[in-house]
Scaffold this motif. Structure first.
Motif, PDB file in Angstrom:
ATOM      1  N   ASP A 144       0.825  -1.209   0.000  1.00 18.77           N
ATOM      2  CA  ASP A 144       0.000   0.000   0.000  1.00 18.77           C
ATOM      3  C   ASP A 144       0.857   1.258   0.000  1.00 18.77           C
ATOM      4  OD1 ASP A 144      -2.466  -1.238  -0.121  1.00 18.77           O
ATOM      5  OD2 ASP A 144      -2.702  -1.373   2.048  1.00 18.77           O
ATOM      6  N   GLY A 145       1.927   1.239   0.801  1.00 22.57           N
ATOM      7  CA  GLY A 145       2.827   2.393   0.838  1.00 22.57           C
ATOM      8  C   GLY A 145       3.534   2.596  -0.487  1.00 22.57           C
ATOM      9  N   MET A 146       3.957   1.504  -1.097  1.00 24.31           N
ATOM     10  CA  MET A 146       4.634   1.572  -2.382  1.00 24.31           C
ATOM     11  C   MET A 146       3.707   2.111  -3.467  1.00 24.31           C
ATOM     12  SD  MET A 146       6.378  -1.576  -4.488  1.00 24.31           S
ATOM     13  CE  MET A 146       7.230  -2.101  -2.998  1.00 24.31           C
ATOM     14  N   LEU A 147       2.468   1.631  -3.453  1.00 27.13           N
ATOM     15  CA  LEU A 147       1.503   2.072  -4.464  1.00 27.13           C
ATOM     16  C   LEU A 147       1.145   3.537  -4.281  1.00 27.13           C
ATOM     17  CD1 LEU A 147      -0.862  -1.034  -4.571  1.00 27.13           C
ATOM     18  CD2 LEU A 147       0.998  -0.466  -6.129  1.00 27.13           C
ATOM     19  N   GLU A 148       1.019   3.970  -3.045  1.00 22.16           N
ATOM     20  CA  GLU A 148       0.719   5.374  -2.779  1.00 22.16           C
ATOM     21  C   GLU A 148       1.866   6.262  -3.245  1.00 22.16           C
ATOM     22  OE1 GLU A 148      -0.804   8.939  -1.851  1.00 22.16           O
ATOM     23  OE2 GLU A 148      -1.875   7.021  -1.978  1.00 22.16           O
ATOM     24  N   ALA A 149       3.095   5.815  -3.002  1.00 20.65           N
ATOM     25  CA  ALA A 149       4.259   6.585  -3.462  1.00 20.65           C
ATOM     26  C   ALA A 149       4.289   6.662  -4.981  1.00 20.65           C
ATOM     27  CB  ALA A 149       5.546   5.934  -2.940  1.00 20.65           C
ATOM     28  N   TRP A 150       3.911   5.570  -5.646  1.00 16.21           N
ATOM     29  CA  TRP A 150       3.882   5.572  -7.112  1.00 16.21           C
ATOM     30  C   TRP A 150       2.790   6.503  -7.636  1.00 16.21           C
ATOM     31  CZ3 TRP A 150       0.149   3.899 -10.690  1.00 16.21           C
ATOM     32  CH2 TRP A 150       0.587   3.863 -12.028  1.00 16.21           C
ATOM     33  N   ARG A 151       1.623   6.453  -6.999  1.00 11.82           N
ATOM     34  CA  ARG A 151       0.512   7.310  -7.454  1.00 11.82           C
ATOM     35  C   ARG A 151       0.782   8.783  -7.221  1.00 11.82           C
ATOM     36  NH1 ARG A 151      -2.758   3.240  -4.998  1.00 11.82           N
ATOM     37  NH2 ARG A 151      -2.889   4.573  -3.147  1.00 11.82           N
ATOM     38  N   SER A 152       1.592   9.114  -6.223  1.00  5.89           N
ATOM     39  CA  SER A 152       1.819  10.518  -5.874  1.00  5.89           C
ATOM     40  C   SER A 152       3.199  11.019  -6.315  1.00  5.89           C
ATOM     41  CB  SER A 152       1.666  10.712  -4.367  1.00  5.89           C
ATOM     42  OG  SER A 152       2.580   9.894  -3.652  1.00  5.89           O
ATOM     43  N   ARG A 153       3.933  10.215  -7.098  1.00  3.63           N
ATOM     44  CA  ARG A 153       5.281  10.620  -7.517  1.00  3.63           C
ATOM     45  C   ARG A 153       5.220  11.891  -8.377  1.00  3.63           C
ATOM     46  NH1 ARG A 153       3.324   7.297 -11.293  1.00  3.63           N
ATOM     47  NH2 ARG A 153       4.113   7.385 -13.447  1.00  3.63           N
ATOM     48  N   ASP A 154       6.314  12.613  -8.378  1.00  4.38           N
ATOM     49  CA  ASP A 154       6.386  13.843  -9.175  1.00  4.38           C
ATOM     50  C   ASP A 154       6.375  13.507 -10.658  1.00  4.38           C
ATOM     51  OD1 ASP A 154       6.541  15.372  -6.899  1.00  4.38           O
ATOM     52  OD2 ASP A 154       8.737  15.472  -6.891  1.00  4.38           O
ATOM     53  N   LEU A 155       5.659  14.321 -11.403  1.00  4.15           N
ATOM     54  CA  LEU A 155       5.622  14.187 -12.853  1.00  4.15           C
ATOM     55  C   LEU A 155       6.485  15.280 -13.470  1.00  4.15           C
ATOM     56  CD1 LEU A 155       1.812  13.433 -13.303  1.00  4.15           C
ATOM     57  CD2 LEU A 155       3.696  11.794 -13.150  1.00  4.15           C
ATOM     58  N   GLY A 156       6.408  15.432 -14.758  1.00  7.31           N
ATOM     59  CA  GLY A 156       7.213  16.454 -15.428  1.00  7.31           C
ATOM     60  C   GLY A 156       6.555  16.894 -16.708  1.00  7.31           C
ATOM     61  N   CYS A 157       7.371  17.108 -17.739  1.00  7.39           N
ATOM     62  CA  CYS A 157       6.871  17.597 -19.019  1.00  7.39           C
ATOM     63  C   CYS A 157       6.426  16.423 -19.894  1.00  7.39           C
ATOM     64  CB  CYS A 157       7.959  18.411 -19.722  1.00  7.39           C
ATOM     65  SG  CYS A 157       7.459  19.048 -21.329  1.00  7.39           S
ATOM     66  N   TYR A 158       5.183  16.462 -20.302  1.00  7.02           N
ATOM     67  CA  TYR A 158       4.641  15.477 -21.232  1.00  7.02           C
ATOM     68  C   TYR A 158       3.913  16.215 -22.345  1.00  7.02           C
ATOM     69  CZ  TYR A 158       5.657  11.784 -17.864  1.00  7.02           C
ATOM     70  OH  TYR A 158       6.301  10.918 -17.024  1.00  7.02           O
ATOM     71  N   ARG A 159       4.186  15.822 -23.577  1.00  8.04           N
ATOM     72  CA  ARG A 159       3.538  16.495 -24.697  1.00  8.04           C
ATOM     73  C   ARG A 159       2.066  16.105 -24.834  1.00  8.04           C
ATOM     74  NH1 ARG A 159       7.295  17.106 -30.074  1.00  8.04           N
ATOM     75  NH2 ARG A 159       9.180  17.918 -29.080  1.00  8.04           N
ATOM     76  N   TYR A 160       1.812  14.817 -24.647  1.00  2.00           N
ATOM     77  CA  TYR A 160       0.461  14.316 -24.880  1.00  2.00           C
ATOM     78  C   TYR A 160      -0.062  13.584 -23.651  1.00  2.00           C
ATOM     79  CZ  TYR A 160       2.135  15.191 -29.598  1.00  2.00           C
ATOM     80  OH  TYR A 160       2.688  15.786 -30.707  1.00  2.00           O
ATOM     81  N   LEU A 161      -1.337  13.783 -23.378  1.00  2.09           N
ATOM     82  CA  LEU A 161      -2.019  13.126 -22.264  1.00  2.09           C
ATOM     83  C   LEU A 161      -3.176  12.329 -22.844  1.00  2.09           C
ATOM     84  CD1 LEU A 161      -2.501  12.797 -19.172  1.00  2.09           C
ATOM     85  CD2 LEU A 161      -3.960  14.832 -19.307  1.00  2.09           C
ATOM     86  N   ILE A 162      -3.193  11.022 -22.590  1.00  5.28           N
ATOM     87  CA  ILE A 162      -4.263  10.150 -23.092  1.00  5.28           C
ATOM     88  C   ILE A 162      -5.069   9.661 -21.895  1.00  5.28           C
ATOM     89  CG2 ILE A 162      -4.814   8.089 -24.425  1.00  5.28           C
ATOM     90  CD1 ILE A 162      -1.390   9.432 -24.831  1.00  5.28           C
ATOM     91  N   LEU A 163      -6.370   9.854 -21.952  1.00  3.98           N
ATOM     92  CA  LEU A 163      -7.255   9.539 -20.826  1.00  3.98           C
ATOM     93  C   LEU A 163      -8.341   8.554 -21.250  1.00  3.98           C
ATOM     94  CD1 LEU A 163      -7.829  13.219 -19.655  1.00  3.98           C
ATOM     95  CD2 LEU A 163      -6.313  11.575 -18.546  1.00  3.98           C
ATOM     96  N   ASP A 164      -8.697   7.674 -20.345  1.00  5.02           N
ATOM     97  CA  ASP A 164      -9.831   6.782 -20.561  1.00  5.02           C
ATOM     98  C   ASP A 164     -10.295   6.273 -19.208  1.00  5.02           C
ATOM     99  OD1 ASP A 164     -11.771   5.546 -22.053  1.00  5.02           O
ATOM    100  OD2 ASP A 164     -10.560   3.809 -22.601  1.00  5.02           O
ATOM    101  N   ALA A 165     -11.446   5.636 -19.190  1.00  5.03           N
ATOM    102  CA  ALA A 165     -11.987   5.137 -17.920  1.00  5.03           C
ATOM    103  C   ALA A 165     -12.810   3.883 -18.163  1.00  5.03           C
ATOM    104  CB  ALA A 165     -12.852   6.196 -17.249  1.00  5.03           C
ATOM    105  N   GLN A 166     -12.921   3.088 -17.124  1.00  5.57           N
ATOM    106  CA  GLN A 166     -13.808   1.935 -17.133  1.00  5.57           C
ATOM    107  C   GLN A 166     -14.520   1.903 -15.782  1.00  5.57           C
ATOM    108  OE1 GLN A 166     -12.291  -2.006 -16.619  1.00  5.57           O
ATOM    109  NE2 GLN A 166     -10.243  -1.287 -16.117  1.00  5.57           N
ATOM    110  N   TYR A 167     -15.318   0.874 -15.547  1.00  2.82           N
ATOM    111  CA  TYR A 167     -16.078   0.796 -14.297  1.00  2.82           C
ATOM    112  C   TYR A 167     -15.914  -0.573 -13.660  1.00  2.82           C
ATOM    113  CZ  TYR A 167     -18.172   5.178 -15.692  1.00  2.82           C
ATOM    114  OH  TYR A 167     -18.353   6.497 -16.050  1.00  2.82           O
ATOM    115  N   GLU A 168     -15.831  -0.575 -12.331  1.00  7.11           N
ATOM    116  CA  GLU A 168     -15.737  -1.806 -11.557  1.00  7.11           C
ATOM    117  C   GLU A 168     -16.833  -1.831 -10.493  1.00  7.11           C
ATOM    118  OE1 GLU A 168     -13.830  -4.284 -12.142  1.00  7.11           O
ATOM    119  OE2 GLU A 168     -12.411  -3.409 -13.582  1.00  7.11           O
ATOM    120  N   LYS A 169     -17.274  -3.024 -10.145  1.00 10.71           N
ATOM    121  CA  LYS A 169     -18.321  -3.187  -9.136  1.00 10.71           C
ATOM    122  C   LYS A 169     -17.718  -3.091  -7.730  1.00 10.71           C
ATOM    123  CE  LYS A 169     -21.626  -4.151 -12.121  1.00 10.71           C
ATOM    124  NZ  LYS A 169     -22.760  -3.211 -12.339  1.00 10.71           N
ATOM    125  N   VAL A 170     -18.291  -2.212  -6.927  1.00 10.17           N
ATOM    126  CA  VAL A 170     -17.816  -1.992  -5.556  1.00 10.17           C
ATOM    127  C   VAL A 170     -19.013  -2.009  -4.613  1.00 10.17           C
ATOM    128  CG1 VAL A 170     -16.739  -0.330  -3.992  1.00 10.17           C
ATOM    129  CG2 VAL A 170     -15.800  -0.668  -6.281  1.00 10.17           C
TER     130      VAL A 170
END
Length: 391
Positions: A144-170
């Protein structure tokens, strides 16, 4: 003398095995791995340890200790460092990939409600080493700590951003609800792809998208020249609020699919699809707009709803015409993220239903982090920014 130095690690490993038999396997592998990492450091530096060379391109900077769990037990390695800090041995990366796979296995079992004792047995079967229930619980917490660090890591310069989504049952308060799982990928200045983040939430679509995009921006995402996505509910408003000046490319494949909802007769669908493909495959935007005008005139009497839809929707797929032709194929759809969605669904299909949002986020993040590391290790460019052919 050089040959003698190259043979020393092998001789030392053999000596460990002669002295200790199978009990010396871990020590022997440690010696060989340390030697392999040393050899990797010598190549980019242009010289060996303490060696003099006119071709030297950098300098060594000692060692950093690291523990690596393997089937042979825990190996105490000495990872060679360089002054510029850019070296990370591929031999160690491959070992870490196995470690990530182990953590992912633990995550999968946890979200499926498998007991710690059962996970312990699975890990022992997979890795061939004894672990305690406490170690399994600790590994889950570390994950959990490792995943949180990965999700919150610093980003930088990116030319293109590609977004998509799906759905899961919760499950929430006795109900089974659909949780949105948006994912963001980026293409950096060198043309390499990366997974920037993922999220899970039961909140309203626009609120979730806005929070997700704002978090990417707060982590340092900048330099965007284009955002590629489908027309997800709430995304349009969120995108305009967070990245108001960045051009938007709507995914052409789903645009073509959406057209089918406005075709009055099944017999017309094949021709309509071919006409829309011709528009998107035009050599430039002027020709695409010309073909769109012809499309609107062709169907204004036989399919008025299609014409009304197409007049507004199809130009949303034209932003990619501002890019060199060699880049358009990779950036005119959200295929990059959709393939990630398929991999996630392959894993989550087993779980079927998550007990909460946190459990879903844990598994999704573990999958994304593992794939991201594979991309980084492979080093392949997704887009080429010069006259070379795209990979």
């Amino acid at each position: 003398m050089a040959q003698h130095n190259e043979d020393r690690p092998i001789d030392e490993a053999v000596e460990r095995l002669k002295t200790n038999g199978f009990d010396g396997l871990a020590d022997a592998v440690t010696v060989l791995l340390n030697s392999a990492m040393m050899a990797e450091r010598s190549e980019p530096l242009g010289a060996g340890l303490c060696g003099r060379s006119s071709d030297r391109r950098g300098y060594a900077n000692g060692y950093k200790g690291k523990s690596l769990k393997t089937r042979l037990g825990t190996l105490q390695l000495s990872v060679p460092q360089t002054r510029d800090g850019e070296l990370y041995p591929q031999s160690l990366t491959r070992g870490l990939r196995s470690e990530r796979a182990l953590l992912l296995a633990i995550a999968e079992r946890y979200v499926q409600g498998v007991s710690t004792r059962r996970v312990k047995k699975i890990v022992e079967e997979l890795c061939g080493m004894d672990v305690s229930s406490t170690q399994v619980s600790r590994a889950a917490a570390e994950l959990d700590g490792m995943l949180e660090a990965w999700r919150s890591r610093d980003l930088g310069c990116y030319r293109y951003l590609i977004l998509d989504a799906q759905y899961e049952k919760v499950r929430q308060t006795g109900q089974v609800l659909d949780a949105a799982v948006p994912i963001a990928c980026g293409v950096d200045d060198s043309g390499h792809r990366d997974i920037l983040g993922g999220s899970v939430s039961l909140s309203e679509a626009e609120v979730h998208w806005r929070g997700f995009l704002s978090e990417l921006k707060d982590r340092g995402l900048h330099g965007l020249e284009m955002i590629v996505s489908d027309s997800h509910e709430g995304l349009k408003a969120a995108r305009k609020a967070v990245f108001p000046s960045v051009p938007w490319q709507r995914g052409q494949f789903h645009l073509q699919q959406n057209a089918g909802h406005y075709v009055p007769k099944m017999a017309m669908r094949t021709q309509v699809a071919a006409d829309i493909r011709a528009i998107f495959n035009a050599p430039d935007q002027d020709e695409a707009e010309h073909l769109l005008d012809q499309f609107l005139k062709r169907y204004e009497k036989t399919a008025p709803p299609l014409v009304t839809w197409a007049e507004e929707a199809i130009p949303e797929g034209f932003a990619v015409f501002s890019l060199p032709e060699s880049q358009r194929r990779k950036l005119r759809t959200t295929n990059l993220v959709e393939r990630l969605n398929e991999e996630i669904r392959r894993r989550t299909r087993v779980a079927r239903l998550f007990p909460n949002e946190a459990a879903c986020l844990r598994l999704v993040s573990a999958i994304l982090m593992a794939i991201s590391e594979d991309w980084q290790s492979a080093g392949k460019r997704y887009v080429v920014f010069n006259k070379e052919r795209a990979i």
